[in-house]
Enzyme design. Structure first.
Site: not given
Ligand code: PEP
Length: 252
Positions: A9-11, A95, A97, A167, A173, A212, A233-234
């Site tokens: 997930n590049w956000k 999600h 966010e 999640e 994050g 994470s 994500g990151g």
């Molecule tokens: C996400 O945004 O779905 C996510 C899991 O982010 P991160 O891996 O950065 O925690």
């Protein structure tokens, strides 16, 4: 046997250059990712470039959001049914966010889920509890309510072609990952809940973990009985990290 799935997930990150460089490296590096299904979710703006770059690759494309309406006066929005034209296979829905920052509630999430399936896409339904909710020992109740809201609207058979991503919000994050045992317990809970409606659907349902995930913790998480891969994500913005994460899912 459920095939492992890792989705990046590049956000709200990216550019046409990043699409070319990152996907170019993933195409080469994941040539031998074995039996793992890999997907990436760039921004809506970069779907067309990503789709072109991924021609000839096994890597699938996902979107991060879609509107539940098929068309109309919804300035700035993109309908689910516009996505397949760009080679999109999955779309995230629910999600944290979007729930927190854009105030999407369970009803909207369920409507989006249904519209994605109607458009022929695989919804990736994200569920997760906040740190407060975990500390108040209401994780189980929160997660099941989020799953139930969608199950109620679309019925259990809709989960034949869907993915659930657990999640925990406190792990997204933050660098704080759920322990493999904490994540496994929630994945098992979700699977049992779906199994109460249909054992076969539950057995084949892929439930992936997000929060994470890194190259250093992926293998242990993906080795848990009910963890079928990850939503990353990151770490998905680094080809090196993401390739190791995807490969960690192989044969787990
Ligand atoms: C996400 O945004 O779905 C996510 C899991 O982010 P991160 O891996 O950065 O925690």
């Amino acid at each position: 046997m459920r095939r492992k799935l890792v989705i990046g997930n590049w956000k709200m990150h990216g550019s046409n250059l990043l699409v070319q460089e990152l996907l170019g490296s993933l195409k080469v590096g994941l040539d031998e990712a074995g039996n793992v299904e890999v997907g990436v979710c760039p921004t809506t703006l970069h779907l067309a470039a990503a789709s072109e770059t991924l021609i000839g690759s096994q890597i699938k494309l996902g979107a991060q959001n879609a509107n539940a309406h098929t068309s109309g006066a919804f300035t700035g929005e993109v309908a689910a049914e516009m996505l397949p034209e760009y080679g999109v296979s999955y779309c995230l829905v629910g999600h944290s966010e979007r729930r927190e920052l854009f105030l999407e509630d369970d009803t909207q999430v369920a409507e989006k889920f249904a519209s994605l399936q109607k458009a022929g896409l695989t919804p990736v339904l994200c569920v997760g509890e906040s740190l407060d909710q975990r500390e108040q020992e209401s994780t189980e109740q929160v997660i099941l309510a989020q799953v139930e809201a969608v199950l109620d609207k679309v019925g259990v058979q809709a989960f034949v072609n869907a993915v659930i991503a657990y999640e925990p919000i406190w792990a997204i994050g933050t660098g704080m990952t759920a322990t493999p045992a904490q994540a496994q317990a929630v994945h098992e809970l979700i699977r049992q809940h779906v199994a109460a409606r249909d054992v076969g659907v539950a057995k084949n349902l892929r439930i992936i973990y997000g929060g994470s995930v890194k190259s250093s913790n992926a293998a242990e998480l993906f080795g848990q009985a009910d963890i079928d891969g990850g939503l990353v994500g990151g770490a998905s913005l680094s080809a090196e990290e993401f390739i190791v994460i995807c490969k960690s899912a192989d044969s787990k």
